[in-house]
Design an enzyme around this catalytic site. Structure first.
Site, PDB file in Angstrom:
ATOM      1  N   ARG B  25      -4.777  26.407 -13.244  1.00 56.51           N
ATOM      2  CA  ARG B  25      -5.181  25.225 -14.022  1.00 56.51           C
ATOM      3  C   ARG B  25      -6.552  25.429 -14.683  1.00 56.51           C
ATOM      4  O   ARG B  25      -7.408  24.536 -14.662  1.00 56.51           O
ATOM      5  CB  ARG B  25      -5.193  23.991 -13.104  1.00 56.51           C
ATOM      6  CG  ARG B  25      -4.612  22.758 -13.783  1.00 56.51           C
ATOM      7  CD  ARG B  25      -4.680  21.499 -12.923  1.00 56.51           C
ATOM      8  NE  ARG B  25      -3.928  21.593 -11.688  1.00 56.51           N
ATOM      9  CZ  ARG B  25      -4.266  20.992 -10.543  1.00 56.51           C
ATOM     10  NH1 ARG B  25      -5.348  20.221 -10.499  1.00 56.51           N
ATOM     11  NH2 ARG B  25      -3.529  21.123  -9.466  1.00 56.51           N
ATOM     12  N   ARG B  29      -9.030  19.086 -17.574  1.00 59.86           N
ATOM     13  CA  ARG B  29      -9.952  17.972 -17.796  1.00 59.86           C
ATOM     14  C   ARG B  29     -11.419  18.281 -17.514  1.00 59.86           C
ATOM     15  O   ARG B  29     -12.293  17.523 -17.911  1.00 59.86           O
ATOM     16  CB  ARG B  29      -9.516  16.764 -16.953  1.00 59.86           C
ATOM     17  CG  ARG B  29      -8.474  15.913 -17.667  1.00 59.86           C
ATOM     18  CD  ARG B  29      -8.211  14.621 -16.908  1.00 59.86           C
ATOM     19  NE  ARG B  29      -7.425  14.891 -15.698  1.00 59.86           N
ATOM     20  CZ  ARG B  29      -7.230  14.014 -14.707  1.00 59.86           C
ATOM     21  NH1 ARG B  29      -7.789  12.811 -14.778  1.00 59.86           N
ATOM     22  NH2 ARG B  29      -6.498  14.327 -13.658  1.00 59.86           N
ATOM     23  N   ARG B  38      -7.299  15.745 -25.471  1.00 61.88           N
ATOM     24  CA  ARG B  38      -6.474  14.769 -24.770  1.00 61.88           C
ATOM     25  C   ARG B  38      -6.642  13.350 -25.298  1.00 61.88           C
ATOM     26  O   ARG B  38      -5.835  12.470 -25.008  1.00 61.88           O
ATOM     27  CB  ARG B  38      -6.762  14.806 -23.260  1.00 61.88           C
ATOM     28  CG  ARG B  38      -6.009  15.905 -22.497  1.00 61.88           C
ATOM     29  CD  ARG B  38      -4.490  15.704 -22.558  1.00 61.88           C
ATOM     30  NE  ARG B  38      -4.087  14.375 -22.155  1.00 61.88           N
ATOM     31  CZ  ARG B  38      -3.952  13.971 -20.907  1.00 61.88           C
ATOM     32  NH1 ARG B  38      -4.170  14.814 -19.918  1.00 61.88           N
ATOM     33  NH2 ARG B  38      -3.599  12.741 -20.626  1.00 61.88           N
ATOM     34  N   ASP B  74       3.402  22.571 -18.038  1.00 62.41           N
ATOM     35  CA  ASP B  74       3.568  21.817 -16.804  1.00 62.41           C
ATOM     36  C   ASP B  74       4.882  22.255 -16.177  1.00 62.41           C
ATOM     37  O   ASP B  74       5.815  22.622 -16.905  1.00 62.41           O
ATOM     38  CB  ASP B  74       3.585  20.315 -17.101  1.00 62.41           C
ATOM     39  CG  ASP B  74       3.513  19.503 -15.828  1.00 62.41           C
ATOM     40  OD1 ASP B  74       2.393  19.169 -15.403  1.00 62.41           O
ATOM     41  OD2 ASP B  74       4.577  19.224 -15.229  1.00 62.41           O
ATOM     42  N   TYR B 149      10.251  16.770  -6.578  1.00 69.13           N
ATOM     43  CA  TYR B 149       9.937  15.695  -7.525  1.00 69.13           C
ATOM     44  C   TYR B 149      11.198  14.971  -7.991  1.00 69.13           C
ATOM     45  O   TYR B 149      11.226  13.763  -8.145  1.00 69.13           O
ATOM     46  CB  TYR B 149       9.211  16.253  -8.752  1.00 69.13           C
ATOM     47  CG  TYR B 149       7.784  16.661  -8.502  1.00 69.13           C
ATOM     48  CD1 TYR B 149       6.799  15.699  -8.276  1.00 69.13           C
ATOM     49  CD2 TYR B 149       7.397  17.990  -8.495  1.00 69.13           C
ATOM     50  CE1 TYR B 149       5.475  16.065  -8.064  1.00 69.13           C
ATOM     51  CE2 TYR B 149       6.077  18.366  -8.284  1.00 69.13           C
ATOM     52  CZ  TYR B 149       5.122  17.399  -8.063  1.00 69.13           C
ATOM     53  OH  TYR B 149       3.822  17.750  -7.847  1.00 69.13           O
TER      54      TYR B 149
END
Lengths: 344, 344
Positions: B25, B29, B38, B74, B149
Site C-alpha cells: 500500500r 492517503r 482522491r 484493490d 468478504y
C-alpha cells in the site's frame, strides 16, 4: 466444599478422571436468561450488584455443566473503581473519556485497593464461594492490554497510539506499566483472599507486539504479577490471542497454565513451552457453529493433540460469541467429558 | 528497460548490491498528492482510469525511491469487473450488496477474463511498463480472503459466517473456491502478460484459520494459482497476516517469495520454511511512528535477522498506514539501502 476439583487438579498437572472444561465469557448474551437480566442492568451495573453478578456467574455453571466458574466481570472494572471514566459502549467496547496522553495523567493514577475501589467484586466472590461446588476463577486484564485501551481510548485494530507511546515515551510508559502491574497484582491477590481458587491474567492483545517489543516493554512488568499470585498458592492461567510467536517468552513468567488461542495447535504449544506447564484451550470458537459431526471431529482433534497428558484444560481459543446456542456449548461439554483421558 | 532489478534478483535469491525495499500500500492517503487526486476520484474510479491509476502507482516510486512499483488497485477490482455489486466504503472497507449465502449465487458467478472484465487494469499496466525503470508487481487477493468478504458481506473480526459456510456447505464452498481460484490464476497471468514482472497473492485473512482448516478448505485451491503464475516465469510472492502457524503449510505451495507479517521474526520464518524461498518483510508498521533512533534500531534488526542471505526483500509487515509521513518512509528506504549486504 468443592464436589468437583478436576479443574484445579489439571492446573497442577495431576491425574484427572475427565478433562475439565470451561469457556471464556461463558456468561453472556448467548443466554436468554442473561439477555433478560441485561434488559434491567448494564454490564457495569451487573458487576456492581453482587447478588445479580453472582446469579450471572452461576448461570453457565448450571446450564452447561462446566468444571469451573469464572467471576462475571470486565477487565475495565478495577479501572472504573479507581475513578477512570470508562464506559462499555454497545457494539464498540470500552471507551475512555480522557485517553492517557500525558505524564501527569499517569502520575495522577491512584494506588489500588479492591476493598475501597471495587468492594462489590469481593462481595460477589464471597457469595459465590458459598454457592459453588466447582472452583471459582478470578481474573484481571494484564497491563499492556489495559494500557492499550487507556492510551487508544477505545478498541483499535492497529495499536498505533499505544505502540507509538511506548516507543516515544519509554520512561512514562514504564511508570504506567508499573502502576498497572501493582494494581493487577493487588487485585488478583485480593480476589484469591476473598475466595477465588485460581485466576486468569488476560493479556488479550499483546500478540500484536513483536517478541523483542514484548520482552522490552511488557514482560518485565509481568513477573511481579505472576509471582504475587503464585505466592498465594492459587494457580495462574495466562492467556492472549495471536501469541504463537510469544509463547516461549510468556512461558518465562512461569504461569501454571498457558492459555492458547486456536491458531497454535496444542501439541505445538506444548512443544514450544515445554512440559512444565498445564495448557488451556483451544477449539476455534467458530467450530461451535459447525454441523454436529464437524464439531465433534474438531473437539476430538483438540483432545487428541493434548494427548492425554496431565494438565489439559479444555476451553475455546477465545471467548464465547453472542450468536452461539446454549445447546451447542452443552454438546461441547458432553464431548469433552465423554473422552477417555486414560488409554482404555 | 529496467535500470534497477535488485527486487527481481532478490525474488530469485541472486546476489544483490543492496537489499531491495518496497511497501505494501505504498500509494495511499499518507501522500498529499494522493489525497488531492482522491478529492476528484473514488478509489474504484482511480482503478478504472488508466492514466490516473498509472500516476498514482508512480507517485511512491519517485517519492520514496523504492525498488519496485505495485499496481495501484484493490483486491475487489476483479470482482467488480465480474459484475458483483461491491463498494469500498470509507472507514469501513468492502461492502457487498448481496453477500453469498446460496449455491445459486455461486453457480451464477461468470467466468473471468481481464480483457473483458477489467481492461483498464491491463491498460494501466501497459502504460506503467513504458514509464517505470523498476519492476512492476501485479497482485490479486487469494480465494479465501475474497470469499471472506463475499460471504460476510463486509470486513469482520470473527470470520463467523465464512467459516460456518465452509464447515456447513463444503461442496458449495469448494465450488466457490474453485471459481475464485480460476479467476485469480487467469487474472494474475494476464497481468504478467500485460507487463508485470512479478505478482503478489494476498491471502491477508487466512491466518484466522487453524492449520488443519487451511489445509482442508483453502490450500487445495491455491496450488493451481501459484503453478499458473510460475509457468509464466514471473516470481510469485505469497503473503498473509497472522500466518506464523501456517508458514510451513503455505510453503508447500512453492511461492518464490514468502511474505511475513511483523509477528514472526525473519530468521524464525526462514527456519520454518527452509532455505529454498526468498522472504519479504517485516518491519512492524507502527515502528515508522517511532523516534528516529528507535526506528533505525528496528530496521537494522530486521536486516540483521535476514542475515545477509540472498533473497531478502524489505517491506513492512503489513500495509502503509494513512497517518505515516512521507519523510519517515523515505528514511526507512535510506536505512535499508545504506545497509551493507556483504560483510565489509
Amino acid at each position: 466444599m468443592l464436589k468437583n476439583d478436576r479443574f484445579l487438579r489439571a492446573c497442577r498437572r495431576q491425574v484427572v478422571d475427565r478433562t475439565p472444561v470451561w469457556f471464556m465469557r461463558q456468561a453472556g448474551r448467548y443466554q436468554p436468561e442473561y439477555r433478560q437480566i441485561r434488559e434491567k442492568y448494564t454490564l457495569m451495573e451487573i458487576c456492581e450488584h453482587p447478588d445479580v453478578c453472582a446469579e450471572v456467574t452461576l448461570l453457565p455453571v448450571r446450564q452447561l455443566g462446566v468444571d469451573a466458574a469464572i467471576l462475571f466481570s470486565d477487565i475495565m472494572t478495577p479501572l472504573r473503581g479507581m475513578g477512570l471514566k470508562v464506559d462499555i459502549v454497545e457494539n464498540v467496547g470500552p471507551v475512555f473519556e480522557e485517553p492517557i496522553v500525558r505524564e501527569e495523567q499517569v502520575s495522577a493514577l491512584p494506588p489500588f485497593d479492591a476493598e475501597e475501589a471495587v468492594p462489590y467484586v469481593l462481595e460477589t466472590i464471597r457469595i459465590l464461594v458459598r454457592e459453588l461446588d466447582v472452583p471459582l476463577i478470578g481474573f484481571a486484564g494484564a497491563p499492556f492490554t489495559l494500557a492499550s485501551y487507556m492510551v487508544e481510548g477505545r478498541p483499535t485494530r492497529d495499536y498505533r497510539k499505544v505502540k507509538t507511546f511506548m516507543y516515544s515515551e519509554p520512561r512514562v510508559w514504564g511508570q504506567l506499566m508499573e502502576k498497572l502491574a501493582a494494581m493487577v497484582a493487588r487485585y488478583l491477590v485480593q480476589q484469591v483472599e476473598a475466595g477465588c481458587q485460581a485466576v486468569q491474567v488476560f493479556d488479550s492483545w499483546v500478540g500484536n507486539l513483536t517478541r523483542a517489543d514484548y520482552e522490552t516493554y511488557v514482560r518485565p512488568y509481568m513477573y511481579p504479577i505472576i509471582e504475587a499470585v503464585r505466592a498465594t498458592g492459587a494457580p495462574v492461567i495466562h492467556f492472549g490471542v495471536n501469541t504463537g510467536h510469544l509463547l516461549a517468552s510468556m512461558a518465562d513468567l512461569r504461569p501454571d497454565v498457558m492459555g492458547v488461542d486456536w491458531r497454535t495447535d496444542l501439541d505445538e504449544a506444548w512443544r514450544i513451552i515445554g512440559p512444565d506447564f498445564a495448557v488451556q484451550g483451544n477449539l476455534d470458537p467458530v467450530a461451535v457453529f459447525a454441523p454436529p459431526e464437524v464439531l465433534e471431529a474438531k473437539v476430538t482433534d483438540v483432545l487428541r493433540r493434548a494427548g492425554r497428558r496431565p494438565g489439559h484444560i479444555f476451553n475455546l481459543g477465545h471467548g464465547v460469541m453472542p450468536q452461539m446456542s446454549v445447546s451447542a456449548l452443552q454438546r461441547v461439554v458432553e464431548l469433552v467429558h465423554a473422552y477417555e483421558v486414560r488409554e482404555v
